[in-house]
Design an enzyme around this catalytic site. Structure first.
Site, PDB file in Angstrom:
ATOM      1  N   GLY A  78       5.092  -9.921   4.043  1.00 49.17           N
ATOM      2  CA  GLY A  78       5.850  -9.779   5.285  1.00 49.17           C
ATOM      3  C   GLY A  78       5.269 -10.580   6.440  1.00 49.17           C
ATOM      4  N   MET A  81       0.838  -1.204   0.000  1.00 47.30           N
ATOM      5  CA  MET A  81       0.000   0.000   0.000  1.00 47.30           C
ATOM      6  C   MET A  81       0.876   1.258   0.000  1.00 47.30           C
ATOM      7  SD  MET A  81      -3.403  -0.893   2.138  1.00 47.30           S
ATOM      8  CE  MET A  81      -2.755  -0.596   3.771  1.00 47.30           C
ATOM      9  N   GLY A  82       2.174   1.093  -0.241  1.00 44.56           N
ATOM     10  CA  GLY A  82       3.052   2.245  -0.410  1.00 44.56           C
ATOM     11  C   GLY A  82       3.605   2.816   0.879  1.00 44.56           C
ATOM     12  N   HIS A 137       9.265  -3.101   3.404  1.00 43.85           N
ATOM     13  CA  HIS A 137       8.903  -3.257   1.985  1.00 43.85           C
ATOM     14  C   HIS A 137      10.146  -3.542   1.141  1.00 43.85           C
ATOM     15  CE1 HIS A 137       5.645  -0.352   3.374  1.00 43.85           C
ATOM     16  NE2 HIS A 137       4.919  -1.318   2.855  1.00 43.85           N
ATOM     17  N   MET A 194       8.514  -2.039  11.961  1.00 41.97           N
ATOM     18  CA  MET A 194       8.320  -0.961  10.977  1.00 41.97           C
ATOM     19  C   MET A 194       6.927  -1.050  10.386  1.00 41.97           C
ATOM     20  SD  MET A 194      11.771  -0.377   8.888  1.00 41.97           S
ATOM     21  CE  MET A 194      13.295  -0.018   9.725  1.00 41.97           C
ATOM     22  N   GLN A 201     -10.482  -3.271   2.000  1.00 46.30           N
ATOM     23  CA  GLN A 201      -9.950  -3.842   3.232  1.00 46.30           C
ATOM     24  C   GLN A 201     -10.025  -2.859   4.400  1.00 46.30           C
ATOM     25  OE1 GLN A 201      -6.036  -4.529   1.328  1.00 46.30           O
ATOM     26  NE2 GLN A 201      -5.122  -3.816   3.229  1.00 46.30           N
ATOM     27  N   ARG A 259       2.198   3.064   9.184  1.00 49.22           N
ATOM     28  CA  ARG A 259       1.343   3.754  10.161  1.00 49.22           C
ATOM     29  C   ARG A 259       2.138   4.329  11.345  1.00 49.22           C
ATOM     30  NH1 ARG A 259      -2.805  -0.423   8.498  1.00 49.22           N
ATOM     31  NH2 ARG A 259      -4.560   0.800   7.730  1.00 49.22           N
TER      32      ARG A 259
HETATM   33  P1  AMP Z   1       1.590  -2.638   3.530  1.00 52.49           P
HETATM   34  O1  AMP Z   1       2.119  -1.651   2.540  1.00 52.49           O
HETATM   35  O2  AMP Z   1       1.691  -2.185   4.943  1.00 52.49           O
HETATM   36  O3  AMP Z   1       0.240  -3.200   3.150  1.00 52.49           O
HETATM   37  O4  AMP Z   1       2.572  -3.875   3.475  1.00 52.49           O
HETATM   38  C1  AMP Z   1       2.941  -4.461   2.252  1.00 52.49           C
HETATM   39  C2  AMP Z   1       3.731  -5.711   2.547  1.00 52.49           C
HETATM   40  O5  AMP Z   1       4.857  -5.359   3.342  1.00 52.49           O
HETATM   41  C3  AMP Z   1       2.941  -6.742   3.351  1.00 52.49           C
HETATM   42  O6  AMP Z   1       3.274  -8.044   2.889  1.00 52.49           O
HETATM   43  C4  AMP Z   1       3.439  -6.537   4.758  1.00 52.49           C
HETATM   44  O7  AMP Z   1       3.358  -7.681   5.565  1.00 52.49           O
HETATM   45  C5  AMP Z   1       4.882  -6.161   4.491  1.00 52.49           C
HETATM   46  N1  AMP Z   1       5.446  -5.409   5.616  1.00 52.49           N
HETATM   47  C6  AMP Z   1       5.003  -4.245   6.147  1.00 52.49           C
HETATM   48  N2  AMP Z   1       5.765  -3.901   7.212  1.00 52.49           N
HETATM   49  C7  AMP Z   1       6.709  -4.864   7.342  1.00 52.49           C
HETATM   50  C8  AMP Z   1       7.795  -5.081   8.250  1.00 52.49           C
HETATM   51  N3  AMP Z   1       8.068  -4.236   9.243  1.00 52.49           N
HETATM   52  N4  AMP Z   1       8.545  -6.185   8.081  1.00 52.49           N
HETATM   53  C9  AMP Z   1       8.296  -7.053   7.083  1.00 52.49           C
HETATM   54  N5  AMP Z   1       7.296  -6.912   6.202  1.00 52.49           N
HETATM   55  C10 AMP Z   1       6.505  -5.829   6.325  1.00 52.49           C
END
Ligand code: AMP
Length: 282
Positions: free
Chosen positions: A147, A30-31, A37, A184, A61, A187
């Site tokens: 992640g 989601m950037g 990431h 990390m 979501q 948010r």
């Molecule tokens: P998001 O942009 O938050 O939806 O996350 C995108 C991807 O990055 C998802 O697969 C998350 O699980 C992964 N992700 C976000 N934060 C972390 C982190 N601190 N460590 C590992 N993976 C992460």
């Protein structure tokens, strides 16, 4: 790196790659990229011939009173990071292009999309499962990397890919933390300095529980009490959403740790709802 905004164009390029014998690695996001990431991108880059990164703040979501409209964004900065890490495509879909006005098809994994995050976000995983399925069908990747920070999400995606015979290997990327232990998250940008200083205790509390576990305490209620005591003392600005010990694969609750359990937590701090998880493995 190509910036692609149309789902059909993305599909056309990826199909052509597949026909040419190239493998695709997919990293859905989601950037507002951080090291978590970036690590997923590095893993996918290493595994596959082509790297596709997607950036889509998926409306389905988010619940009604959640942070869809205020979710942090920096498309230019993100594009630079994706380019630097060797992405072939950054997909940022045009508004409205991912869901038709009369969109009516959902992917749901109710057996795993219950409890934990689903208690406070009952429609969240239906939205995640649906958009991830769409992205997997659009790109037909050999590998897709998610992640471990979102432990429940990863378990749900593994299950849906298996159940639907999707031709993709799901890879889990380790949870990446700030130096002080805070997981990390995009948010974390919501936190005031005071909230940020306390947020480190989400993880410190879990580790206080892990220390007692290492000394031989396997009773989950007792471990939870240690963690909550730490939070009460050091995290007064936090409000527990959940603190659970679960089987790492089935996500079913564990009461006594006899083999492997994952401690999974969500804590509200200010405007953020922050996740963490930790292995309690014998
Ligand atoms: P998001 O942009 O938050 O939806 O996350 C995108 C991807 O990055 C998802 O697969 C998350 O699980 C992964 N992700 C976000 N934060 C972390 C982190 N601190 N460590 C590992 N993976 C992460």
């Amino acid at each position: 790196m190509q910036l692609v905004t149309s789902p059909s164009k993305l599909q056309k390029i990826c199909l052509q790659w597949r026909c040419d014998g190239s493998t695709v690695g997919l990293v859905p996001t989601m950037g507002y990229f951080h090291e978590g990431h970036k690590n997923l991108m590095r893993i996918a880059r290493e595994k596959a011939d082509k790297l596709v990164v997607t950036l889509f703040v998926n409306p389905t979501q988010f619940g009604e009173n959640e942070d869809l409209s205020t979710y942090p964004a920096d498309h230019e900065g993100d594009a630079q990071i994706a380019r630097d890490l060797g992405a072939d495509i950054l997909f940022i879909p045009d508004a409205g292009s991912m869901y038709a006005k009369d969109h009516a098809t959902w992917v749901d994994v109710p057996q795993l999309a219950k409890d934990l995050c689903a208690t406070s976000r009952p429609t969240h995983f239906r939205g995640v499962s649906t958009v991830v399925t769409k992205l997997l069908i659009l790109t037909l990747p050999e590998y897709a990397v998610f992640g471990e920070k979102d432990w429940q999400q990863l378990a749900i995606i593994r299950r849906l890919v298996r159940d639907l015979h999707l031709p993709t290997n799901i890879i889990g990327g380790e949870l990446i933390r700030e130096k002080d232990g805070l997981a990390m998250s995009s948010r974390n940008a919501y936190l005031t300095p005071e909230e940020r200083a306390q947020a480190v205790h989400i993880n410190a509390g879990i580790r206080a529980g892990a220390a007692v576990f290492e000394q031989g305490e396997h009773d989950v209620e007792k471990l939870k009490a240690v963690i909550r005591a730490h939070w009460q003392r050091h995290l007064p600005l936090g409000k527990e959403d959940y603190l659970e010990f679960i089987d790492p694969d089935s996500l079913e609750p564990v009461t006594t740790i006899t083999d492997k359990a994952r401690c999974a937590v969500a804590v509200y701090v200010g405007k953020g709802r922050l996740l963490d998880n930790w292995p309690f493995y014998l």
